[in-house]
Each structure stands twice: as structure tokens, then as C-alpha cells.
Design an enzyme around this catalytic site. Structure first.
Site, PDB file in Angstrom:
ATOM      1  N   TRP A 102       5.221 -21.613  -7.330  1.00  0.00           N
ATOM      2  CA  TRP A 102       6.131 -20.508  -7.002  1.00  0.00           C
ATOM      3  C   TRP A 102       7.449 -20.995  -6.424  1.00  0.00           C
ATOM      4  O   TRP A 102       8.480 -20.325  -6.559  1.00  0.00           O
ATOM      5  CB  TRP A 102       5.445 -19.490  -6.084  1.00  0.00           C
ATOM      6  N   ASP A 172       9.101 -17.113   0.934  1.00  0.00           N
ATOM      7  CA  ASP A 172       8.246 -16.324   0.052  1.00  0.00           C
ATOM      8  C   ASP A 172       6.855 -16.260   0.689  1.00  0.00           C
ATOM      9  O   ASP A 172       6.128 -17.246   0.708  1.00  0.00           O
ATOM     10  CB  ASP A 172       8.194 -16.997  -1.327  1.00  0.00           C
ATOM     11  N   LYS A 196      -0.963  -9.147  -3.258  1.00  0.00           N
ATOM     12  CA  LYS A 196      -1.892 -10.157  -2.784  1.00  0.00           C
ATOM     13  C   LYS A 196      -2.525  -9.681  -1.477  1.00  0.00           C
ATOM     14  O   LYS A 196      -3.731  -9.495  -1.379  1.00  0.00           O
ATOM     15  CB  LYS A 196      -1.195 -11.500  -2.556  1.00  0.00           C
TER      16      LYS A 196
END
Ligand SMILES: *Cc1c(COP(=O)(O)O)cnc(C)c1O
Length: 361
Positions: A102, A172, A196
Site C-alpha cells: 500500500w 494511511d 477494514k
């Protein structure tokens, strides 16, 4: 009806109590004669849902008043493009610390707009560790420093907030937001897709220090402007009302369960149980991340013989343990054990793993 334990990485399991409440309220919500997905986002009723969700998230995460909170569509990936547009001048340097998949995505989204520099990169070591802070090459005058608090695929998590000097820290937190107490005041921007750890896919939380909203950034449409989103209370256009409402129910559930302190304790117990089972398997199972950087949220692991993978997946599914297949980037297995995964689910997984090893070891 039987709900299995769902170890999916995202969209991920939600608290059963939240799903039950949403089910009860589906046809008619709060005495308005319609469901929440059928009413105006600008009406007093939904505005109150939105206000309450923000207030509850502020309480849950102890978000200071000098931070704005946004609930936006478009996912974490869109924020990875909006961050350089809003907080950096065209072509300005911005530093990226890459500790997995990511982080690479974030830098890819930014490259069009900024001189995105890799300040540190864990790829050469297979993303099994976090490059030590002393080896980061930070750019003087960088617009910000971006990192991924928890790498969902590689299972690498920062256990401390890095000190990066004067540049705002942009993080993030898609897969670890609200998993433990966090000093929000150390950050310029925190963002995370809800699917999530916070709720359903379709809504993304952005927490931004208000002084950063004064930055000119780059030419951009209003809908890509965080300042406009703050002024419009995340309602520049029709927001994802259902997702926002459901995330709000998750915040209320988390507060009722004891808040982030309680989830930190549960997450520590759950991850210790699972890593203990992996490390104690005599090599039958393996996790390659160095212990200090292991994620408490996503646990990738490998069977000693990949020829057993198919049997492991088939038998675990039959045992009521869903979605253990690893991400295609890594292969093997992955168990995502977010806030909403009960301890009983991890215990059931560990019991199954022992049993599987006894039968196939
Ligand atoms: C899932 C994930 C993303 C991507 O989220 P989308 O909502 O699909 O854009 C980004 N970063 C991390 C850490 C993630 O886990």
C-alpha cells in the site's frame, strides 16, 4: 442461520450486534416511515446521524478540535491522490516510506502531482521489516512524509509513530485505525477506508489538521478539495449515507465495548495467540516478518509445504473459518483479525491449525 468466523482482509467482518441493529432498522428507521437509505442526506434526521458519527469518532479516537474529520467516498486510494493535490505545490518534493504494497500504491497515486521520493524502502528485504528510522533519507522542505501504519498484505505494522521533524506526517491507517489509543496530535493527516476496521466499504475517514487546509496545493476541482469538503461538512455531493450510518453504529458499539483501550487489549491477546501458534508449530507454519514489526491486524502465514494449501483452505472453510487465502501478491494464508473479530474466532482458528497439523504433519 450460522455465521462463520470471517478472516477477510476487507471488506471484513462487522460486529454481529451492529448487523442485527441495521437489520431491525432496515425497513423503517427512527420513526421516519422510511429506511435510512431512502431519506435525504440534507434532512434533519440524517444530519443528526452524521453529526453523531463524527462526535463518536472524535470521542473514540480522542481527536483534538484543531483537526477536521471528513467522511468521503472514493476509498483510501482516492485520498492517496488528493493528498499531494491538496498539500503540495506542483512538483514539490514529498517523502514516502514504503513498507509494503500500500505504500507503493500511495507513491504511484502521487507521482503525477509531486516529486514523490522514496525516503525508505523495505522491498529489498522482502518487506519483512521496517527500515530503521536512522536510515531514512528525508528531504528538507518536503511537503509531507507519508507512511502506511499497517501494511494489510505484508503484515508489517509500525508500533511507534515515527519522528520526522517539521514536515507533517501523513499516515494511511486503513487497516489499523482505532485499534489502539493513538496520539492524533502527532499527525498532519490520518486517513483510512472504513472497510477494514471501522465499518462497511464505501466511506473513508480523513482526519486533517486544520492549518494544513490553508495550503494552496495544486489546481483542482472543488470535489477534490479538502477545504471545500470541510466547509460542506462532507456533503458537497450526495454522501454514502448508508455506509456513514453503519460506520456510526460501529463507533457506538466500540465505545460501549470499552473504547480503543479495550480493543488494544483484545488485539494484543488475539495476535499473541495466533503468532504463538505459528511460532510454536515447529516449522509447520511460518510467518516471515520480524517480531517487532508484526501486524496485530493482518497475519500472513505459510504452510511448510504449499502442496497442503488447498487442503488447508478447504478444511478451514468447512470448519467455519472463512477467507484465509493469502493475497495473490504473497500467496500462502492470511488471517485478518480486526477489531470486530472476536477472540473466540482466533481461538477457533488456532485450534483448527493444531488439528490440521496433527492430521497432515
Ligand atoms: C485496503 C487498503 C487500501 C485501499 O483501500 P480502498 O478503499 O480500496 O481504496 C489502502 N491502504 C491500505 C493500508 C489498505 O489496507
Amino acid at each position: 442461520m450460522s455465521r462463520a468466523f470471517n478472516f477477510a482482509a476487507g471488506p471484513a467482518t462487522l460486529p454481529e450486534a451492529v448487523l442485527r441493529q441495521a437489520q431491525e432498522e432496515m425497513l423503517e428507521w427512527n420513526g421516519v416511515g422510511a429506511s435510512i437509505v431512502e431519506i435525504s442526506h440534507r434532512g434533519a434526521e440524517f444530519m443528526e446521524v452524521a453529526r453523531q458519527a463524527e462526535a463518536d469518532l472524535r470521542t473514540l479516537m480522542s481527536i483534538p478540535d484543531d483537526y477536521a474529520v471528513l467522511f468521503l467516498a472514493g476509498g483510501a486510494t482516492l485520498q492517496q491522490a488528493l493528498i499531494p493535490l491538496n498539500f503540495a505545490a506542483p512538483g514539490q518534493a514529498a517523502d514516502y516510506v514504503v513498507t509494503g504494497h500500500w505504500g507503493k500504491t500511495a507513491i504511484k497515486q502521487a507521482r503525477t502531482y509531486v516529486d514523490a521520493r522514496i525516503a525508505a524502502d523495505g522491498e529489498s528485504s522482502g518487506f519483512h521489516d521496517i527500515p530503521p528510522r536512522s536510515e531514512w533519507r528525508l528531504t528538507p522542505g518536503a511537503a509531507y512524509v507519508h507512511y502506511t501504519a499497517n501494511e494489510t498484505i505484508h503484515g508489517v505494522e509500525f508500533r511507534d509513530i515515527p519522528d520526522v521533524g517539521d514536515a507533517p506526517l501523513v499516515a494511511d491507517f486503513s487497516s489499523s485505525i482505532a485499534a489502539e489509543p493513538l496520539d492524533v496530535s502527532r499527525f498532519g493527516v490520518i486517513y483510512g477506508g472504513a472497510q477494514k476496521n471501522l465499518g462497511p466499504v464505501g466511506v473513508t475517514v480523513v482526519i486533517v489538521r486544520r492549518d494544513l487546509l490553508e495550503r494552496a496545493g495544486q489546481p483542482r476541482a472543488d470535489i477534490m478539495n479538502y477545504r471545500s469538503h470541510v466547509a460542506g461538512e462532507s456533503m458537497l455531493n450526495t454522501p454514502p449515507t448508508w455506509n456513514w450510518y453503519l460506520a456510526g453504529l460501529v463507533f457506538k458499539w466500540m465505545l460501549a465495548e470499552g473504547g480503543v483501550d479495550e480493543f488494544a487489549r483484545r488485539n494484543a491477546r488475539k495476535s499473541a495467540l495466533l503468532y504463538g501458534a505459528i511460532d510454536g508449530s515447529g516449522g509447520f507454519y511460518r510467518n516471515d516478518v520480524v517480531p517487532a514489526a508484526r501486524s496485530r491486524m493482518n497475519v500472513p502465514f505459510f504452510l511448510h509445504d504449499p502442496a497442503l494449501d488447498a487442503a488447508f483452505l478447504k478444511e478451514s472453510k468447512a470448519a467455519g473459518l472463512l477467507a484465509l487465502k493469502g493475497h495473490r501478491v504473497l500467496g500462502g494464508m492470511r488471517a485478518s483479525i480486526y477489531n470486530a473479530m472476536p477472540e473466540a474466532g482466533v481461538q477457533a482458528l488456532v485450534d483448527f491449525m493444531r488439528d490440521f497439523q496433527n492430521r497432515h504433519g
